[in-house]
Design a protein around this motif. Sequence first.
Motif, PDB file in Angstrom:
ATOM      1  N   ILE A 121     -23.709  46.233  61.309  1.00  0.00           N
ATOM      2  CA  ILE A 121     -24.829  46.841  62.031  1.00  0.00           C
ATOM      3  C   ILE A 121     -24.932  46.211  63.417  1.00  0.00           C
ATOM      4  N   ASP A 122     -25.093  47.035  64.419  1.00  0.00           N
ATOM      5  CA  ASP A 122     -25.248  46.544  65.783  1.00  0.00           C
ATOM      6  C   ASP A 122     -26.568  45.768  65.895  1.00  0.00           C
ATOM      7  N   ALA A 123     -26.467  44.478  66.127  1.00  0.00           N
ATOM      8  CA  ALA A 123     -27.669  43.635  66.189  1.00  0.00           C
ATOM      9  C   ALA A 123     -28.583  44.031  67.341  1.00  0.00           C
ATOM     10  N   ARG A 124     -28.037  44.750  68.330  1.00  0.00           N
ATOM     11  CA  ARG A 124     -28.866  45.163  69.468  1.00  0.00           C
ATOM     12  C   ARG A 124     -29.946  46.152  69.043  1.00  0.00           C
ATOM     13  N   LEU A 125     -29.675  46.911  67.974  1.00  0.00           N
ATOM     14  CA  LEU A 125     -30.694  47.831  67.468  1.00  0.00           C
ATOM     15  C   LEU A 125     -31.900  47.058  66.945  1.00  0.00           C
ATOM     16  N   GLU A 126     -31.634  45.968  66.240  1.00  0.00           N
ATOM     17  CA  GLU A 126     -32.717  45.145  65.711  1.00  0.00           C
ATOM     18  C   GLU A 126     -33.455  44.445  66.846  1.00  0.00           C
ATOM     19  N   THR A 127     -32.704  43.989  67.843  1.00  0.00           N
ATOM     20  CA  THR A 127     -33.316  43.305  68.992  1.00  0.00           C
ATOM     21  C   THR A 127     -34.208  44.257  69.777  1.00  0.00           C
ATOM     22  N   ALA A 128     -33.728  45.482  69.953  1.00  0.00           N
ATOM     23  CA  ALA A 128     -34.513  46.466  70.696  1.00  0.00           C
ATOM     24  C   ALA A 128     -35.823  46.777  69.979  1.00  0.00           C
ATOM     25  N   ALA A 129     -35.760  46.895  68.664  1.00  0.00           N
ATOM     26  CA  ALA A 129     -36.977  47.164  67.898  1.00  0.00           C
ATOM     27  C   ALA A 129     -37.952  46.003  68.010  1.00  0.00           C
ATOM     28  N   SER A 130     -37.436  44.792  68.018  1.00  0.00           N
ATOM     29  CA  SER A 130     -38.300  43.615  68.141  1.00  0.00           C
ATOM     30  C   SER A 130     -38.982  43.565  69.497  1.00  0.00           C
ATOM     31  N   THR A 131     -38.240  43.904  70.544  1.00  0.00           N
ATOM     32  CA  THR A 131     -38.820  43.879  71.890  1.00  0.00           C
ATOM     33  C   THR A 131     -39.889  44.954  72.062  1.00  0.00           C
ATOM     34  N   LEU A 132     -39.828  45.985  71.230  1.00  0.00           N
ATOM     35  CA  LEU A 132     -40.835  47.045  71.290  1.00  0.00           C
ATOM     36  C   LEU A 132     -42.064  46.720  70.449  1.00  0.00           C
ATOM     37  N   GLY A 133     -42.071  45.526  69.854  1.00  0.00           N
ATOM     38  CA  GLY A 133     -43.252  45.062  69.145  1.00  0.00           C
ATOM     39  C   GLY A 133     -43.180  45.123  67.637  1.00  0.00           C
ATOM     40  N   ALA A 134     -42.057  45.547  67.101  1.00  0.00           N
ATOM     41  CA  ALA A 134     -41.934  45.623  65.648  1.00  0.00           C
ATOM     42  C   ALA A 134     -41.793  44.217  65.067  1.00  0.00           C
ATOM     43  N   SER A 135     -42.457  43.985  63.949  1.00  0.00           N
ATOM     44  CA  SER A 135     -42.344  42.688  63.289  1.00  0.00           C
ATOM     45  C   SER A 135     -40.971  42.548  62.637  1.00  0.00           C
ATOM     46  N   LYS A 136     -40.609  41.320  62.276  1.00  0.00           N
ATOM     47  CA  LYS A 136     -39.312  41.098  61.650  1.00  0.00           C
ATOM     48  C   LYS A 136     -39.187  41.867  60.332  1.00  0.00           C
ATOM     49  N   LEU A 137     -40.283  41.914  59.576  1.00  0.00           N
ATOM     50  CA  LEU A 137     -40.253  42.642  58.314  1.00  0.00           C
ATOM     51  C   LEU A 137     -40.064  44.134  58.551  1.00  0.00           C
ATOM     52  N   PHE A 140     -36.520  44.864  59.514  1.00  0.00           N
ATOM     53  CA  PHE A 140     -35.636  44.803  58.350  1.00  0.00           C
ATOM     54  C   PHE A 140     -35.770  46.055  57.496  1.00  0.00           C
ATOM     55  N   LEU A 141     -37.024  46.481  57.248  1.00  0.00           N
ATOM     56  CA  LEU A 141     -37.259  47.609  56.350  1.00  0.00           C
ATOM     57  C   LEU A 141     -36.894  48.953  56.987  1.00  0.00           C
ATOM     58  N   SER A 142     -37.076  49.075  58.302  1.00  0.00           N
ATOM     59  CA  SER A 142     -36.874  50.376  58.950  1.00  0.00           C
ATOM     60  C   SER A 142     -35.497  50.539  59.585  1.00  0.00           C
ATOM     61  N   ILE A 143     -34.820  49.435  59.875  1.00  0.00           N
ATOM     62  CA  ILE A 143     -33.519  49.533  60.547  1.00  0.00           C
ATOM     63  C   ILE A 143     -32.406  48.908  59.709  1.00  0.00           C
ATOM     64  N   THR A 144     -32.553  47.611  59.415  1.00  0.00           N
ATOM     65  CA  THR A 144     -31.473  46.902  58.733  1.00  0.00           C
ATOM     66  C   THR A 144     -31.199  47.468  57.347  1.00  0.00           C
ATOM     67  N   LEU A 145     -32.250  47.615  56.561  1.00  0.00           N
ATOM     68  CA  LEU A 145     -32.084  48.062  55.175  1.00  0.00           C
ATOM     69  C   LEU A 145     -31.491  49.478  55.078  1.00  0.00           C
ATOM     70  N   PRO A 146     -32.009  50.462  55.837  1.00  0.00           N
ATOM     71  CA  PRO A 146     -31.395  51.799  55.759  1.00  0.00           C
ATOM     72  C   PRO A 146     -29.942  51.821  56.215  1.00  0.00           C
TER      73      PRO A 146
END
Length: 236
Positions: A121-137, A140-146
């Motif tokens: 999984i491209d870690a930049r997707l997770e980083t982008a979601a975090s910068t938009l204010g999404a919590s780590k959980l 994980f649930l909306s990007i990493t897990l799917p």
Amino acid sequence: MDWLYFTEAETAALLLSIKVALWCTVISLIPGVATGWLLARKDFPGKPLLDSLVHLPLVLPPVVPGYLLLVLLGSQGIIGQWLQQQFGISLAFNWKGAVIASALMAFPLMVRAVRLAIMQIDARLETAASTLGASKLRVFLSITLPLAAPGILTGLILAFSRSLGEFGATITFVGNIEGETRTLPLAIYTYTQVPGGDAQAMKLVVLSVLLALAALFISDALERRAARHLASSSHD
């Protein structure tokens, strides 16, 4: 011999194997996903040691993990004696112990599949979601897990299949008790040790092969379906 006819003992071994394998996958799911994510995404002191310990059952003779389980969880074991005294829980020489033994041997395959899926999984997707204010959980649930779903499904099927074929750790920890711990591999072993049991052993061997092939086929089908779903979602 009628290959479509199963004796009561053979049916019991089949049903017990499926029961143990299902419970094995259930108890391996959350720890397997968590450990796979940890090894894929985090760097910490002792990570190589943890990685080695997780995969150790793959390279050890199966009787070694079985013996260690007996020492720790047996009725006279350090943990097993405490569980028996405090909660009346006994794991040795019953089907629950067979689940523990199978889960221990299948866990590395579950972790390995999840880890590889998350690493792709491209870690930049997770980083982008975090910068938009999404919590780590939420990340994980909306990007990493799917996105890791195909790998998780593969890990679950591999754990299920490995549990169906588990022999060494199981017979060492819980024995070979008909109707209680005698799964398909143990039943095959039992029939090979008695005169005239070759036919029954071969029937169960064929059944074991068919179950393993079915599990692998289902794994491939689910993985392809999940991959197509993710691909279609990314284009929407």
